[in-house]
Design a protein around this motif. Structure first.
Motif, PDB file in Angstrom:
ATOM      1  N   SER A   1      -4.784   0.134  -1.788  1.00  0.00           N
ATOM      2  CA  SER A   1      -4.131   1.190  -2.567  1.00  0.00           C
ATOM      3  C   SER A   1      -4.069   0.819  -4.050  1.00  0.00           C
ATOM      4  CB  SER A   1      -2.726   1.462  -2.031  1.00  0.00           C
ATOM      5  OG  SER A   1      -2.781   2.038  -0.741  1.00  0.00           O
TER       6      SER A   1
ATOM      7  N   ARG B   1      -5.021   9.564 -11.834  1.00  0.00           N
ATOM      8  CA  ARG B   1      -3.708   9.388 -11.188  1.00  0.00           C
ATOM      9  C   ARG B   1      -2.560   9.481 -12.188  1.00  0.00           C
ATOM     10  NH1 ARG B   1      -3.909   6.496  -6.071  1.00  0.00           N
ATOM     11  NH2 ARG B   1      -1.645   6.287  -6.238  1.00  0.00           N
TER      12      ARG B   1
ATOM     13  N   TYR C   1      -5.837   2.816  -7.017  1.00  0.00           N
ATOM     14  CA  TYR C   1      -5.045   3.278  -8.154  1.00  0.00           C
ATOM     15  C   TYR C   1      -5.693   2.834  -9.461  1.00  0.00           C
ATOM     16  CZ  TYR C   1      -0.946   4.360 -11.017  1.00  0.00           C
ATOM     17  OH  TYR C   1      -0.105   4.894 -11.961  1.00  0.00           O
TER      18      TYR C   1
ATOM     19  N   ASN D   1       0.804  -1.227   0.000  1.00  0.00           N
ATOM     20  CA  ASN D   1       0.000   0.000   0.000  1.00  0.00           C
ATOM     21  C   ASN D   1       0.839   1.281   0.000  1.00  0.00           C
ATOM     22  OD1 ASN D   1      -2.412  -1.397  -0.165  1.00  0.00           O
ATOM     23  ND2 ASN D   1      -2.728  -1.444   2.052  1.00  0.00           N
ATOM     24  N   PRO D   2       1.823   1.416   0.906  1.00  0.00           N
ATOM     25  CA  PRO D   2       2.618   2.661   0.865  1.00  0.00           C
ATOM     26  C   PRO D   2       3.453   2.786  -0.405  1.00  0.00           C
ATOM     27  CG  PRO D   2       3.473   1.130   2.532  1.00  0.00           C
ATOM     28  CD  PRO D   2       2.171   0.583   2.083  1.00  0.00           C
TER      29      PRO D   2
ATOM     30  N   ASP E   1       1.058   4.151  -2.948  1.00  0.00           N
ATOM     31  CA  ASP E   1       0.718   5.531  -2.585  1.00  0.00           C
ATOM     32  C   ASP E   1       1.837   6.496  -2.949  1.00  0.00           C
ATOM     33  OD1 ASP E   1      -1.695   4.649  -1.593  1.00  0.00           O
ATOM     34  OD2 ASP E   1      -0.994   4.532   0.487  1.00  0.00           O
TER      35      ASP E   1
END
Length: 489
Positions: free
Chosen positions: A307, A318, A311, A271-272, A275
């Motif tokens: 995430s 995005r 996305y 997830n990070p 992100d």
């Protein structure tokens, strides 16, 4: 590298003035299927009269200008009259040479039609050198039997089942001896047409103990392959990107660090990383890296990474600041991951968990090139689909149900597409005895429609579902029998 390929395939066996040939219809059916698997659009005609052959050739003529390659295949009786070749219709008048000549299809007309269409490559394949009983009735010499050699215009290859003046075997199995050898080799990956026909000649000679030797006359100036492997057809990305099992991440590259994080298969790591994936990173990355990254983003979304799902759902926004070619590489990779495994082989079971979210992007015109890309990748496997993914071809299904005892609930009876029932028992463990009602999963109409779209690999915006037994109000429930599916067999 997009190829535009068209073919006319004719198989004549039910001759009125000669004994019926067993193989030509099978030959035409099987060759047409092989050509479609190689990406050809095929006009297939079976047991044609002279008028039907004329109509088919005119239709083929209309298709040729929009294609790069034209192919004509004929299986049946052929003959030479005064040095010219003619392909016999099922109603060819065999009373004499003059009558036969004017009730058959002249081979030179086929060749001239293809030449004037200016396709870059023209291919004619003739399994039409059989020993004709009506030729024997004309008391002709053996030298005038079979087919005569012909002139091949530039960019043309003409293939005969046997050498000029010789006759061919109709075969003892499903196919004629020549077509059987052709079917064995025509779809060999990355085999040039010349080498393919050499293989056919060797196989045919072995099968007939040297009695039948195929022959080609060619003036091709370029290379042609019936079946280009994925790596040979798709030149946008390297083999290590297409077969991403070979891809080795480089920790010094930001895009590669994200790929490595996504491969961890753990959400707290994935997830990070997603992100932090911004357009400036994409714009500095290579197309190969972004293609692999796209594959892994889709994989993470299917695995439940919030995430990655976000996305994917918000892809258009995005990636708005990304360069067009970088954006395309990302989406190409996502689409590729749905259908191809880490060895770039077509998956047995497609990865469709986030299929609907992904293919909703098809409605954005500025993303259309990625859907053209996946269509090209899948063309040789068109038989696996109701409509090749990426094409905007609508699909219509008809759903038949019977009312259940519960209110607003309907038990699924059958699903039809193109006039054919497409429901089948995928898991034999759920088979029931005749007359027994199978166990079924109760689902909302929305879930039922989503399941159809996913299993058929047709996005919902292209899928029309007609309910034959009730007027849809959106609050109905469908009982879908366990173990059954509408996946293309």
């Amino acid at each position: 590298m997009s190829r535009r390929l068209t073919a006319l395939v004719i198989g004549n066996g039910a001759y009125e003035d000669a004994s019926e040939l067993e193989n030509p219809v099978n030959d035409a059916e099987d060759v047409a299927a092989k050509l479609e698997a190689c990406g050809f659009s095929v006009i297939k005609e079976i047991d044609c009269t002279a008028a039907a052959m004329d109509r088919a050739l005119k239709r083929f003529k209309g298709e040729l200008p929009d294609n790069d390659v034209g192919l004509f295949f004929f299986a049946g009786h052929g003959m030479q009259i005064e040095g010219e070749n003619y392909l016999a219709a099922v109603d060819t008048d065999t009373a004499g040479e003059v009558e036969a000549k004017y009730s058959s299809l002249p081979l030179n007309r086929v060749i001239e039609t293809m030449e004037k269409a200016a396709t870059s490559t023209s291919i004619t394949i003739l399994d039409a050198c059989r020993d004709n009983p009506f030729e024997r009735a004309w008391h002709r010499s053996a030298a005038t039997r079979g087919l005569a050699p012909v002139y091949a215009p530039k960019g043309t290859l003409i293939a005969y089942a046997t050498s000029p003046g010789q006759t061919a075997s109709d075969g003892h199995g499903r196919n004629g001896a020549y077509t059987a050898a052709l079917l064995q080799h025509i779809a060999t990956p990355d085999c040039s047409i010349e080498n393919m026909f050499k293989r056919v000649r060797n196989t045919l000679s072995a099968a007939t103990h040297g009695k039948q030797i195929s022959w080609e006359h060619t003036s091709l100036s370029g290379e042609f392959y019936f079946n280009l492997s994925l790596g040979a057809r798709i030149d946008d990305y390297s083999d290590s990107a297409l077969s991403d099992g070979l891809f080795v991440p480089d920790e010094a590259k930001a895009s590669h660090r994200i790929i490595k994080a996504l491969k961890s298969l753990t959400w707290p790591v994935q997830n990070p990383a997603i992100d932090g994936f911004l357009s400036d990173i994409a714009n500095k990355a290579s197309l190969d890296s972004l293609f692999v990254l796209g594959r892994n983003i889709y994989q993470a979304a299917c695995g439940g990474s919030n995430s990655a799902i976000a996305y994917l759902s918000d892809f258009a926004a995005r990636t708005q600041a990304a360069k067009p070619e970088k954006r395309k590489a990302l989406l190409d990779g996502m689409l590729f991951e749905v259908f191809f495994d880490p060895k770039a082989k077509l998956r047995k079971d497609f990865k469709t968990r986030r299929f609907e979210d992904l293919f909703a992007l098809q409605q954005h015109k500025n993303l259309s090139s990625s859907f053209d890309f996946i269509t090209e990748c899948l063309l040789p496997e068109a038989g696996r689909f109701y409509s090749t993914p990426g094409r905007k071809h609508p699909v219509v299904v008809d759903v038949a149900t019977t009312p259940d005892s519960a209110a607003n609930t309907y038990r699924l009876k059958s699903i039809h597409c193109g006039g054919t029932s497409i429901m089948w028992l995928e898991d034999e463990d759920y088979a029931v005895e005749p007359g027994e009602i199978p166990n079924a999963e109760k689902m909302t109409i929305a879930k039922f429609e989503a399941r159809l779209a996913e299993q058929m690999a047709v996005p919902s915006h292209l899928l029309t579902i007609n309910y034959l037994s009730f007027d849809k109000q959106a609050h109905e429930r469908i009982l879908f029998p366990y173990g059954w599916t509408v996946r293309k067999r």
